[in-house]
Enzyme design. Sequence first.
Site, mmCIF file in Angstrom:
data_model
loop_
_atom_site.group_PDB
_atom_site.id
_atom_site.type_symbol
_atom_site.label_atom_id
_atom_site.label_comp_id
_atom_site.label_asym_id
_atom_site.label_seq_id
_atom_site.Cartn_x
_atom_site.Cartn_y
_atom_site.Cartn_z
ATOM 1 N N CYS A 163 10.416 -10.001 9.937
ATOM 2 C CA CYS A 163 10.446 -9.516 8.554
ATOM 3 C C CYS A 163 9.894 -8.102 8.394
ATOM 4 O O CYS A 163 9.946 -7.546 7.298
ATOM 5 C CB CYS A 163 9.673 -10.481 7.664
ATOM 6 S SG CYS A 163 10.188 -12.190 7.874
ATOM 7 N N HIS A 302 4.380 -7.067 0.609
ATOM 8 C CA HIS A 302 5.292 -7.953 1.338
ATOM 9 C C HIS A 302 5.571 -9.165 0.447
ATOM 10 O O HIS A 302 6.711 -9.577 0.326
ATOM 11 C CB HIS A 302 4.664 -8.361 2.673
ATOM 12 C CG HIS A 302 5.603 -9.072 3.580
ATOM 13 N ND1 HIS A 302 6.825 -8.548 3.944
ATOM 14 C CD2 HIS A 302 5.524 -10.295 4.193
ATOM 15 C CE1 HIS A 302 7.445 -9.396 4.748
ATOM 16 N NE2 HIS A 302 6.682 -10.471 4.907
ATOM 17 N N GLU A 313 -2.522 -11.108 2.422
ATOM 18 C CA GLU A 313 -2.161 -9.720 2.079
ATOM 19 C C GLU A 313 -3.085 -9.187 0.992
ATOM 20 O O GLU A 313 -3.466 -8.010 1.016
ATOM 21 C CB GLU A 313 -0.705 -9.626 1.633
ATOM 22 C CG GLU A 313 -0.255 -8.181 1.445
ATOM 23 C CD GLU A 313 1.203 -8.014 1.082
ATOM 24 O OE1 GLU A 313 1.679 -6.860 1.080
ATOM 25 O OE2 GLU A 313 1.872 -9.035 0.785
ATOM 26 N N LYS A 334 10.572 -9.227 -3.927
ATOM 27 C CA LYS A 334 11.125 -10.523 -3.514
ATOM 28 C C LYS A 334 11.183 -11.514 -4.664
ATOM 29 O O LYS A 334 11.883 -12.531 -4.578
ATOM 30 C CB LYS A 334 10.314 -11.086 -2.347
ATOM 31 C CG LYS A 334 10.424 -10.261 -1.063
ATOM 32 C CD LYS A 334 9.546 -10.818 0.043
ATOM 33 C CE LYS A 334 9.670 -10.013 1.333
ATOM 34 N NZ LYS A 334 9.064 -8.680 1.233
ATOM 35 N N HIS A 339 13.675 -13.135 -0.001
ATOM 36 C CA HIS A 339 13.201 -12.456 1.204
ATOM 37 C C HIS A 339 14.390 -12.105 2.095
ATOM 38 O O HIS A 339 15.025 -12.993 2.666
ATOM 39 C CB HIS A 339 12.221 -13.365 1.938
ATOM 40 C CG HIS A 339 11.452 -12.686 3.026
ATOM 41 N ND1 HIS A 339 11.745 -11.407 3.465
ATOM 42 C CD2 HIS A 339 10.411 -13.115 3.794
ATOM 43 C CE1 HIS A 339 10.910 -11.075 4.444
ATOM 44 N NE2 HIS A 339 10.100 -12.092 4.645
ATOM 45 N N PHE A 398 6.698 -12.433 11.465
ATOM 46 C CA PHE A 398 6.290 -13.466 12.411
ATOM 47 C C PHE A 398 5.997 -12.825 13.763
ATOM 48 O O PHE A 398 6.729 -11.950 14.231
ATOM 49 C CB PHE A 398 7.408 -14.491 12.589
ATOM 50 C CG PHE A 398 7.560 -15.459 11.449
ATOM 51 C CD1 PHE A 398 6.652 -15.512 10.409
ATOM 52 C CD2 PHE A 398 8.633 -16.340 11.416
ATOM 53 C CE1 PHE A 398 6.790 -16.409 9.361
ATOM 54 C CE2 PHE A 398 8.787 -17.253 10.386
ATOM 55 C CZ PHE A 398 7.876 -17.286 9.352
#
Length: 412
Positions: A163, A302, A313, A334, A339, A398
């Site tokens: 991502c 994010h 975050e 998002k 996403h 990830f």
Amino acid sequence: MKRRVAVTGLGAVTPIGNTAEEFWNSVKEGKVGIGEITRFDTSDYKVKLAAEVKGFDAKDHMDFKTAKRMEAFSQYAVAAAFEACRDSGLDLKEEDAYRAGVIVGSGIGSLQVVEREYEKILTKGPGRVNPLMVPLMISNMAAGNISIQLGLKGKCTNVVTACASGTHCIGDAARAIQYGDADIMFAGGAESCICPTGVAGFTSLTALSASQDPLRASIPFDKERDGFVLGEGAGVVVLEELEHARARGARIYAEVAGYGATGDAYHITSPAEDGGGAAKAMTLAMEEGGIKPAQVDYINAHGTGTHYNDLFETRAVKLALGEAAKDVVMNSTKSMIGHLLGAAGGVEFIVCVRTIQEGFIHQTVGTRQTDEECDLNYAVGAPVKKDVTYALTNSLGFGGHNATLLLKKYEG
């Protein structure tokens, strides 16, 4: 000395608009592009919603034969790159092709072609597999196809960091310009994996929202958040060495002033609990840009809507900005488009550029009541009008990949 990097072109294919302008107008309206999955039968699936691209026809952007040789993620990437090129005003025939390159990533590539061709192996035998299966599938073909279609002969790579791919691609493209490897770079990300394998895989990972309400499915920082919504699309931008852009009289949207990239060295899916890795990426970007935390006006988070991402975050922003964290305005794009995985960074970079231009920070749509530990200003309830000189955009992938870009208003 490092050369300065200008943003001169924008291109996007998204769930709420198939051009950068249409996308931005939809963002300002707070339009949500989430709905029931139409790409396959979800009867046996817990997850029913996704943010699909709508009304996109590859033949509007390239000839039929070319389109047939690309999977959707590559088609989106090429369409966005064509738009970014037009928007930049570049005449690539007048440029040194070896000084113009592309770094466009995809976190996954095409799961769809794997599904189709594996079914052929099972039902018809291995001899019936499409000879183009591999070049259709592999993630670097977004960059490869852009290079071929636009005649870009310079650096041509792709960064694959799940991502964080799109943000890392833009950061690395800026580096290529800063240190003289190129004068022009097309950069960003593309993704399209709303398919049985993609949805089943992320569902088994308990990463996706099970909500069946499109307006309450992607709700970053909300105390009722339960995962992210899978989206698709592409965001590609033109980066240019500043003097090169000035010499041709280009419109300059903004500057890329800083880039930070770190690894958590912690867990394959969860960010570091203290936010240390993401905080360091933000700090590195600010240090390169020569600014203090109090000068950051806006952060495009994010902000996936998973419990751990939003909490960690938030901790990262507090760690990186200190006391200034309480004054910065954050949001999550998002909340409207889901996403986009490897494409998220490219599309969210475009939001930052337009936010700087217009002083409009969009609402985190759908979010109502934030978690007690998510206690910063996430633009909940309404957009924020504010002059923005410096903006940060974060992407976390990830594997513990962290990427942050610092954008700066262009002032000549």
